[in-house]
Design an enzyme around this catalytic site. Structure first.
Site, PDB file in Angstrom:
ATOM      1  N   ASP A   8       3.544  35.517  11.514  1.00  0.00           N
ATOM      2  CA  ASP A   8       2.869  34.229  11.529  1.00  0.00           C
ATOM      3  C   ASP A   8       1.426  34.479  11.102  1.00  0.00           C
ATOM      4  OD1 ASP A   8       1.602  35.320  13.754  1.00  0.00           O
ATOM      5  OD2 ASP A   8       2.149  33.693  15.117  1.00  0.00           O
ATOM      6  N   HIS A  98      18.412  54.454  21.466  1.00  0.00           N
ATOM      7  CA  HIS A  98      19.205  53.988  22.600  1.00  0.00           C
ATOM      8  C   HIS A  98      19.764  52.578  22.424  1.00  0.00           C
ATOM      9  CE1 HIS A  98      17.410  56.972  25.721  1.00  0.00           C
ATOM     10  NE2 HIS A  98      17.415  57.489  24.501  1.00  0.00           N
ATOM     11  N   HIS A 133      25.247  55.325  24.524  1.00  0.00           N
ATOM     12  CA  HIS A 133      24.422  54.202  24.100  1.00  0.00           C
ATOM     13  C   HIS A 133      25.235  53.186  23.301  1.00  0.00           C
ATOM     14  CE1 HIS A 133      21.079  56.499  25.583  1.00  0.00           C
ATOM     15  NE2 HIS A 133      21.403  57.511  24.782  1.00  0.00           N
TER      16      HIS A 133
END
Length: 159
Positions: A8, A98, A133
């Site tokens: 932005d 992860h 994971h």
């Protein structure tokens, strides 16, 4: 690898620093805006970058706003996105290893350009470790499917 970039107005200067860094490293990117410090709404940019990633137009995304919080929240509304707000190198690396993060978010007002570049480099160099994971990321994907489907089939707030 192609990186989707977006910010932005509050994140525009840092996005430009990141863009220059990617150019210097020879990393391809697509800039989805904004293109000045003129006020824009961060959810619009976050959605555009998130869609570029989930639709396969880009491999990963980087979003910047004032704090990184708004773009992270907005991007994570798109099923398939795992946007991670990172303000340090360790978190950036761990978010990929992860959580298989596919969008990095940062805040112009809280992260200086030198650290931001280190975060970007660590994030891009990291690889998902899989194993235990993967089981957890699969559960996140199941939540996307479960609630993304529900929200698309039901009217929200009676509308």
């Amino acid at each position: 690898m192609i990186i989707a970039l977006g910010s932005d107005h509050a994140g525009f200067p840092l996005k430009e620093e990141i863009k220059n860094h990617l150019q210097q490293k020879g990393i391809e990117y697509k800039d989805y805006g904004c293109y000045s410090i003129e006020s824009v709404d961060y959810p619009d940019i976050a959605e555009t970058v998130a869609l570029a990633v989930v639709q396969g137009q880009c491999d990963k995304g980087i979003l910047v706003c004032g704090t990184g919080i708004g773009v992270s929240i907005a991007a994570n509304k798109v099923p398939g996105i795992r946007a991670a707000l990172c303000g340090d190198v360790f978190s950036a690396k761990a978010s990929v290893e992860h959580n298989d993060a596919n969008i990095l978010t940062m805040g112009q007002r809280v992260t200086g350009p030198g650290l931001a570049i280190e975060i970007v480099d660590a994030w891009l160099a990291a690889a998902f470790l899989g194993d235990r994971h993967k089981r957890r990321v699969d559960k996140i994907t199941a939540l996307d499917r479960k609630y993304g489907r529900c929200l698309s089939e039901e009217k929200i707030d009676g509308q």
